[in-house]
Design an enzyme around this catalytic site. Structure first.
Site, short mmCIF file in Angstrom:
data_model
loop_
_atom_site.label_atom_id
_atom_site.label_comp_id
_atom_site.label_asym_id
_atom_site.label_seq_id
_atom_site.Cartn_x
_atom_site.Cartn_y
_atom_site.Cartn_z
N SER A 142 0.87 -1.18 0.00
CA SER A 142 0.00 0.00 0.00
C SER A 142 0.91 1.23 0.00
CB SER A 142 -0.83 0.01 1.28
OG SER A 142 -1.44 1.27 1.49
N TYR A 155 -1.84 -0.53 10.47
CA TYR A 155 -1.97 -0.93 9.06
C TYR A 155 -0.71 -0.55 8.28
CZ TYR A 155 -3.92 -1.14 4.31
OH TYR A 155 -4.14 -1.42 2.99
N1 LIG Z 1 -8.80 -0.51 -0.76
C1 LIG Z 1 -7.74 0.24 -0.58
O1 LIG Z 1 -7.85 1.49 -0.49
C2 LIG Z 1 -6.36 -0.37 -0.48
C3 LIG Z 1 -5.27 0.49 -0.56
C4 LIG Z 1 -3.99 -0.05 -0.48
C5 LIG Z 1 -3.82 -1.41 -0.32
N2 LIG Z 1 -4.91 -2.22 -0.25
C6 LIG Z 1 -4.65 -3.65 -0.04
O2 LIG Z 1 -5.23 -4.39 -1.09
C7 LIG Z 1 -5.55 -5.71 -0.62
C8 LIG Z 1 -6.99 -6.02 -0.98
O3 LIG Z 1 -7.83 -5.11 -0.33
P1 LIG Z 1 -9.27 -4.68 -0.86
O4 LIG Z 1 -9.33 -3.22 -0.76
O5 LIG Z 1 -9.57 -5.37 -2.13
O6 LIG Z 1 -10.16 -5.27 0.33
P2 LIG Z 1 -11.54 -6.07 0.35
O7 LIG Z 1 -11.98 -6.05 1.76
O8 LIG Z 1 -12.45 -5.59 -0.71
O9 LIG Z 1 -11.09 -7.55 -0.05
C9 LIG Z 1 -10.23 -8.30 0.76
C10 LIG Z 1 -10.53 -9.78 0.56
O10 LIG Z 1 -9.64 -10.51 1.41
C11 LIG Z 1 -10.37 -11.52 2.09
N3 LIG Z 1 -9.72 -11.84 3.36
C12 LIG Z 1 -9.68 -11.09 4.49
N4 LIG Z 1 -9.01 -11.74 5.45
C13 LIG Z 1 -8.61 -12.92 4.92
C14 LIG Z 1 -7.88 -14.02 5.42
N5 LIG Z 1 -7.43 -14.04 6.69
N6 LIG Z 1 -7.64 -15.07 4.61
C15 LIG Z 1 -8.09 -15.07 3.33
N7 LIG Z 1 -8.80 -14.06 2.81
C16 LIG Z 1 -9.05 -13.00 3.58
C17 LIG Z 1 -11.75 -10.89 2.29
O11 LIG Z 1 -12.74 -11.88 2.56
C18 LIG Z 1 -11.96 -10.15 0.99
O12 LIG Z 1 -12.56 -10.95 0.01
C19 LIG Z 1 -5.29 -5.69 0.89
O13 LIG Z 1 -4.04 -6.27 1.16
C20 LIG Z 1 -5.29 -4.21 1.21
O14 LIG Z 1 -4.54 -3.92 2.36
C21 LIG Z 1 -6.18 -1.74 -0.34
#
Ligand SMILES: NC(=O)c1ccc[n+]([C@@H]2O[C@H](COP(=O)([O-])OP(=O)(O)OC[C@H]3O[C@@H](n4cnc5c(N)ncnc54)[C@H](O)[C@@H]3O)[C@@H](O)[C@H]2O)c1
Length: 250
Positions: A142, A155
């Site tokens: 991130s 985080y």
């Molecule tokens: N959305 C943002 O703004 C953002 C920004 C930077 C980084 N990210 C990173 O991107 C990645 C995806 O995030 P997102 O925004 O798509 O989130 P999201 O919540 O839409 O999706 C995350 C998915 O991971 C699954 N998950 C959660 N815990 C789990 C576990 N212990 N084992 C297996 N699956 C699990 C959830 O069920 C979900 O389907 C993450 O690592 C997040 O930190 C997101």
């Protein structure tokens, strides 16, 4: 198609960024093993891959913070397809809060899901890729790894861990023809992103911070991830690349 018959694993692919990446890899010809802790959404992604692209896809439920999930993903993928070419460690959670109020159990949980999982998956699948002398690993960090925001100290610490783990690990793996890199999304329109985007004031602030002038969507993360999974990125090792519409310049 740039990834014809490559075998890929994507964690947390039931929703958001992971789902978009799983579909993107399948579109490029890969057979994708979908993991998620959520049975319903994970199964739905695998089904969508089959329906949309006519590609093989397997759903394996499991919590990536557990070693047994890493073993399950490794062993079942090998039984089914005989090799593992691509690993995208995407699963993650966000638990926000002021440090002075942050609960110790939340610190342990966020580190287990966001950071320990990456170590466990890389340990399990890295060995396979070393033996194959081929592999591409993309870890989803991130921009928070580089520039922590208030309420996000834990985080940000997990994502800095993912970024620096990837750098060090990339040096161990490069001699075996395994490329390890991380991507750094900015603010993305997903369930996890809601904490930043539900409040109209915060949403406005993020749009103003972004030279591209909009909030990103999961599909914005797909192009770079595909590139890092092809041999066109053969000489890119240990990088942490921002996909944030220009918010950060480092
Ligand atoms: N959305 C943002 O703004 C953002 C920004 C930077 C980084 N990210 C990173 O991107 C990645 C995806 O995030 P997102 O925004 O798509 O989130 P999201 O919540 O839409 O999706 C995350 C998915 O991971 C699954 N998950 C959660 N815990 C789990 C576990 N212990 N084992 C297996 N699956 C699990 C959830 O069920 C979900 O389907 C993450 O690592 C997040 O930190 C997101």
């Amino acid at each position: 198609m740039r990834l014809q018959d490559r075998i890929a694993i994507v964690t947390g692919a039931g929703a958001g960024i992971g789902k978009a990446i799983a579909l993107g890899l399948a579109r490029e010809g890969a057979k994708v093993v979908v993991n998620d802790i959520n049975q319903v959404t994970g199964q739905a992604t695998a089904q969508e891959i089959k329906e949309k692209y006519g590609r093989e896809s397997l759903f394996l439920a499991g919590d990536v913070s557990q070693w047994r999930t890493a073993e399950l993903l490794r062993d079942t993928t090998l039984e089914e397809y005989g090799r593992i070419d691509i690993l995208v460690n995407n699963a993650g959670i966000m638990i926000s809060g002021l440090v002075v109020d942050y609960r110790e159990e939340d610190w342990d949980k966020i580190f287990a899901v966001n950071a320990k999982s990456v170590f466990l998956m890389c340990k399990a699948i890295g060995k396979v890729m070393m033996e194959q002398k081929y592999g591409k690993i993309v870890n989803v960090a991130s921009i928070g790894a580089k520039n922590g925001d208030k309420y996000q100290a834990a985080y940000a610490a997990t994502k800095a861990a993912v970024m620096n783990f990837s750098r060090a690990f990339s040096r161990e793996m490069a001699p075996y023809n395994v490329n390890v890199n991380s991507i750094c999304p900015g603010v993305v329109e997903t369930e996890l992103g809601k904490v930043n985007l539900d409040d109209p004031e915060k949403r406005k602030k993020f749009i103003e911070m972004t030279p591209k002038g909009r909030i990103s969507v999961p599909e914005d993360m797909v192009g770079l991830t595909i590139f890092l999974c092809t041999d066109e990125s053969e000489f890119i090792v240990g990088q942490a690349i921002n996909v944030d519409g220009g918010i950060l310049y480092y």
